[in-house]
Design a protein around this motif. Sequence first.
Motif, PDB file in Angstrom:
ATOM      1  N   LYS A 236       0.816  -1.215   0.000  1.00 30.68           N
ATOM      2  CA  LYS A 236       0.000   0.000   0.000  1.00 30.68           C
ATOM      3  C   LYS A 236       0.857   1.276   0.000  1.00 30.68           C
TER       4      LYS A 236
ATOM      5  N   HIS B  99     -16.684  -3.045   0.102  1.00 28.87           N
ATOM      6  CA  HIS B  99     -16.743  -2.207   1.305  1.00 28.87           C
ATOM      7  C   HIS B  99     -17.525  -0.907   1.080  1.00 28.87           C
TER       8      HIS B  99
ATOM      9  N   PHE C 294     -15.550   3.623   6.570  1.00 29.39           N
ATOM     10  CA  PHE C 294     -14.149   3.873   6.218  1.00 29.39           C
ATOM     11  C   PHE C 294     -13.893   3.900   4.710  1.00 29.39           C
TER      12      PHE C 294
ATOM     13  N   LEU D 112     -10.481   5.167   2.931  1.00 30.89           N
ATOM     14  CA  LEU D 112      -9.683   4.038   2.436  1.00 30.89           C
ATOM     15  C   LEU D 112      -9.333   4.230   0.961  1.00 30.89           C
TER      16      LEU D 112
ATOM     17  N   ARG E 227      -1.955 -14.079   3.865  1.00 29.66           N
ATOM     18  CA  ARG E 227      -2.664 -13.388   4.946  1.00 29.66           C
ATOM     19  C   ARG E 227      -1.961 -13.611   6.293  1.00 29.66           C
TER      20      ARG E 227
ATOM     21  N   ILE F  32      -5.184   1.072  11.537  1.00 30.14           N
ATOM     22  CA  ILE F  32      -6.019   0.044  10.895  1.00 30.14           C
ATOM     23  C   ILE F  32      -6.157   0.328   9.399  1.00 30.14           C
TER      24      ILE F  32
END
Length: 139
Positions: free
Chosen positions: A11, A54, A59, A63, A87, A111
């Motif tokens: 990310k 999502h 969020f 995000l 994961r 988070i």
Amino acid sequence: MAKERTLAIIKPDAVARGLHGDILSRIHEAGFQIVAIESRRLTKEEAEGFYAVHRGKPFFGDLTSFMSSGKVVILALEADGAISRWRELMGATDPAKAAPNTLRKLYGTSIQNNCTHGSDAPETAAFELSYFFSGRQLI
Ligand code: CDP
Ligand code: MG
């Protein structure tokens, strides 16, 4: 365990801090093959489409702004049990709850800014791999 492929993303928080080299080393050491790799910035629309599951959550806006805020490294990884093994290497979504020595424990700062993404099931892996890579890139 059967050979599997999963979609991983390093990310923008991790790329901005120059951590992608170390994360790629961890991927190699853990025995994943890198089938495809691309470094680029996502558009907000691309991030929204990727995280469509999502949409509507509180969020979602932050995000998708975060995910389009700078370059990411997008990876197709292959290994026996790649989906669950990647994961495991990432650790829990919330870095504060992630196990010691996982990527999110080491490099996540919140988070949201949790340094890596990984598909969570065979169906999502198939969708996410085809979202970013063509069939030709995945040969
Ligand atoms: O990435 P993972 O599958 O572990 O978690 P998710 O529940 O599918 O959420 C996707 C991403 O949304 C997370 O990796 C976080 O970056 C972000 N997120 C957030 O910002 N706030 C939350 N309460 C939950 C997730
Ligand atoms: Mg998820």
